[in-house]
Design an enzyme around this catalytic site. Structure first.
Site, PDB file in Angstrom:
ATOM      1  NE  ARG A 124     -11.024   2.127  49.200  1.00  0.00           N
ATOM      2  CZ  ARG A 124      -9.824   2.204  48.649  1.00  0.00           C
ATOM      3  NH1 ARG A 124      -9.596   3.084  47.704  1.00  0.00           N
ATOM      4  NH2 ARG A 124      -8.857   1.403  49.030  1.00  0.00           N
TER       5      ARG A 124
ATOM      6  NE  ARG B 239      -0.341  -0.146  51.023  1.00  0.00           N
ATOM      7  CZ  ARG B 239      -1.356   0.511  50.454  1.00  0.00           C
ATOM      8  NH1 ARG B 239      -2.119   1.314  51.183  1.00  0.00           N
ATOM      9  NH2 ARG B 239      -1.613   0.382  49.166  1.00  0.00           N
TER      10      ARG B 239
ATOM     11  CG  ASN C  90      -7.898   6.493  49.778  1.00  0.00           C
ATOM     12  OD1 ASN C  90      -8.141   7.683  49.925  1.00  0.00           O
ATOM     13  ND2 ASN C  90      -6.864   6.065  49.101  1.00  0.00           N
ATOM     14  CG  ASP C  91      -9.201   0.691  52.640  1.00  0.00           C
ATOM     15  OD1 ASP C  91     -10.164   0.636  51.849  1.00  0.00           O
ATOM     16  OD2 ASP C  91      -8.180  -0.001  52.512  1.00  0.00           O
TER      17      ASP C  91
ATOM     18  NE  ARG D 291      -1.709   3.446  46.816  1.00  0.00           N
ATOM     19  CZ  ARG D 291      -1.700   4.746  46.494  1.00  0.00           C
ATOM     20  NH1 ARG D 291      -0.882   5.177  45.550  1.00  0.00           N
ATOM     21  NH2 ARG D 291      -2.491   5.599  47.105  1.00  0.00           N
TER      22      ARG D 291
ATOM     23  CD  GLU E  73      -5.569   0.455  55.739  1.00  0.00           C
ATOM     24  OE1 GLU E  73      -5.836   1.028  54.670  1.00  0.00           O
ATOM     25  OE2 GLU E  73      -4.696  -0.426  55.829  1.00  0.00           O
TER      26      GLU E  73
ATOM     27  CB  CYS F 273      -0.455   7.788  53.048  1.00  0.00           C
ATOM     28  SG  CYS F 273      -1.286   6.334  53.717  1.00  0.00           S
TER      29      CYS F 273
ATOM     30  CG  HIS G 236      -6.750   0.591  45.079  1.00  0.00           C
ATOM     31  ND1 HIS G 236      -7.625   0.014  45.974  1.00  0.00           N
ATOM     32  CD2 HIS G 236      -5.736   1.084  45.806  1.00  0.00           C
ATOM     33  CE1 HIS G 236      -7.132   0.132  47.197  1.00  0.00           C
ATOM     34  NE2 HIS G 236      -5.989   0.771  47.129  1.00  0.00           N
TER      35      HIS G 236
END
Length: 583
Positions: free
Chosen positions: A477, A345, A466-467, A308, A443, A514, A201
């Site tokens: 990650r 979110r 990403n996840d 976020r 995800e 996203c 992140h």
């Protein structure tokens, strides 16, 4: 100093050329801003005043010592008074203010960190332990400074006022996402960290700030020295320290070329995102804070695809944002987007986004109590956020996005909590949009493999690549040691994304991506070929993706994409995706 090159992981494109600023961990805990030349002496006086105040405190402590107090207490105060009088404390930070234009707190912490590192090298254990005394004295001074009015703060230097000040590159062992956001209005043009991965992140926030960065640059914070000239090649993840005049000139030319290319892209702001064969594509923005809406609109975003919300909570475990505070932040974003949809979110805390960085974390936080799991375990916190989001929906189009869903009962409980929040608002006679759409983030592989239970109950889906990549490939990650295994083109990843898009199309509900794949222009045509019609990314990436869309022909892309999805050969997939870019 001889030039040398360090290699890391590219996380934010572009080139930064500037002076190294080594950021010690403790420096993140204080305010840091640059002081305009005409206010430097006033800031020096501010620190001198704080030092004098602490001297008086120590003298008062000495005078008020009980007669029967242990002699060690008096000696302790004497030691602290001597430390405070030492030029390394009383003079050196003042020189830092004058030479580097740091504010007082920042200058003091910078000097203390330098002294502490010197003490760590002392062999004598007793002397080595005196580092603690120095830090305690510094804490006293910082308390006085932080309790005083920061007179220089309103006069903080404009990054454009001085070339040196506008060329500072942050070098640190690590920077948390919350700390990254502190730099958004500062005079920093690049970031280099020892640790981190391409989709940590911290890296994502660097991209959102549109600042060149490289992470996983092992030992950068120990090898690079304060004020070294540094080049960050964000495209390659390369950091060049003390470059030669020739190398410096070459990178300056590349910088100018990139600026010209960006200026050319800016002409596309008002151009609709439509493929060559007439298919309209929705381009949305990912944001961290309401202030990000300005750049999103400036880039021509059709709305916010991912707000976020956790960045309103991070670092505030002891002082959580109230319902009214959250509502005001959400309302600001909704109003700023002028009728365009804003997808908020719910709190996605945990893993590399801890609520409190000092708290003990689970053995494997990425698999622990995070995101919706955390929210369902803290129902009052969750209800407070849901009420705030629903209240904001009275001011424009709002959608609620639930992260990390994997089980049917999590879907049911989340929807029930939303209904409960609505009931509470109705009872209080507070306005909200009763038809707010609720979506699920896909995800976790289990979610992508059990899509029927999602499309039956959700209004839309958003793929968090990403996840999804992290959990599918079992890769942390954030861990730079396994970052090379993070591969968005792994056959399993492509299958899961394709399946999700197809399931959404069949059910007649919107599907967006996203995650970071949405903003990667190398993958734009591949996602289009899979059927994706809604991309959400950082505003800084939007125009480049739009350019790819304008140059894409779905008729030519679709058959090539189907061939890629049938392949299990990594090299073949990579070559085919490269070929897509020229189709």
């Amino acid at each position: 100093m001889a030039s040398f090159t360090l290699h890391g992981i590219p996380v934010s494109r572009g080139i930064a050329i500037g002076r190294a600023h080594l950021l010690a961990p403790a420096a993140l805990d204080v305010k840091h801003y640059l002081i305009a030349e005409e206010h430097v002496e006033a800031e020096v006086v501010r620190l001198q005043t704080a030092l004098t105040a602490v001297h008086r405190e120590l003298q008062t402590l000495w005078n008020e010592l009980p007669k029967d107090a242990p002699t060690e207490l008096g000696a302790f105060i004497d030691v602290h008074a001597l430390i405070l009088s030492d030029p390394m404390i009383s003079e050196a930070p003042l020189d830092i203010i004058r030479s580097r234009h740091y504010n007082a707190e920042w200058a003091l912490v910078t000097q203390i960190e330098e002294l502490s590192s010197q003490f760590d090298e002392i062999e004598d254990a007793y002397l080595r332990e005196r580092k603690v005394d120095i830090q305690q004295v510094a804490e006293r001074v910082l308390k006085v400074l932080m309790g005083s009015e920061p007179l220089a703060a309103p006069n903080a230097v404009n990054p454009d006022d001085d070339e040196f000040m506008a060329q500072m590159v942050v070098i640190a062992h690590d920077i948390s996402p919350a700390d990254m956001l502190k730099f958004r209005d500062r005079s920093f043009i690049g970031f280099v960290t020892d640790v981190g991965g391409q989709n940590s992140h911290t890296a994502i926030v660097a991209r959102s700030l549109d600042i060149p960065a490289a992470v996983g640059v092992a030992q950068a914070s120990t090898l690079i020295e304060q004020d070294d000239w540094v080049i960050i090649d964000g495209d390659a993840g390369v950091v060049i320290v003390s470059p030669s005049a020739l190398v410096l000139e070459q990178y300056r030319e590349r910088q100018l070329a990139a600026q010209r290319a960006r200026k050319k892209l800016s002409k596309l702001k008002k151009t609709p995102a439509v493929t060559k064969d007439g298919t309209a594509i929705t381009l949305l923005a990912n944001i961290e804070l309401p202030d990000d809406c300005g750049p999103a609109l400036e880039a021509g975003a059709n709305g916010v695809g991912l707000f976020r919300s956790e960045f309103l909570f991070m670092g505030r475990a002891a002082n959580m944002p109230s319902e009214d505070e959250q509502f005001e932040q959400y309302r600001r974003a909704v109003v700023a987007m002028k009728g365009r949809p804003v997808t908020i979110r719910t709190l996605d805390i945990g893993a590399d986004k801890p609520l409190d960085p000092t708290e003990h974390t689970a053995l494997n936080p990425a698999l622990g109590l995070r995101a919706i799991r955390y929210c369902l375990s803290e129902p009052q916190l969750f209800l407070t956020q849901l009420r705030a989001i629903l209240r904001a929906s009275a001011f424009g189009k709002v959608r609620i996005l639930i992260p990390m869903l994997a089980h049917a009962f999590e879907i049911d409980q989340s929807l029930a909590m939303i209904e409960q929040a609505k009931a509470q608002l109705r009872e209080a006679n507070v306005k909200y949009d009763a038809s707010v759409e609720v979506g699920a983030m896909i995800e976790i592989p289990a979610a992508a493999l059990a899509l029927p239970m999602f499309v039956r109950k959700m209004n839309f889906l958003s793929i968090g690549t990403n996840d999804l990549i992290q959990y599918t490939l079992a890769i942390d990650r954030v861990d730079y040691e396994v970052a090379h295994l993070y591969n968005p083109l792994h056959p399993a990843i492509l299958q899961l994304i394709s399946m999700t898009i197809a399931a959404g199309q069949k059910a007649g509900i919107d599907v967006a991506v996203c995650g970071e794949m949405a903003g990667d222009t190398k993958l734009t045509r591949l996602l289009l070929g899979m059927g994706l019609r809604e991309f959400s990314m950082h505003p800084a990436q939007l125009l480049a993706v739009k350019q790819e869309i304008l140059n894409s022909d779905l008729g030519a892309i679709a058959p090539l994409t189907r061939k890629i999805l049938r392949s299990t050969d990594p090299d073949g997939i990579a070559d085919a995706v490269l070929a897509l870019q020229t189709s």
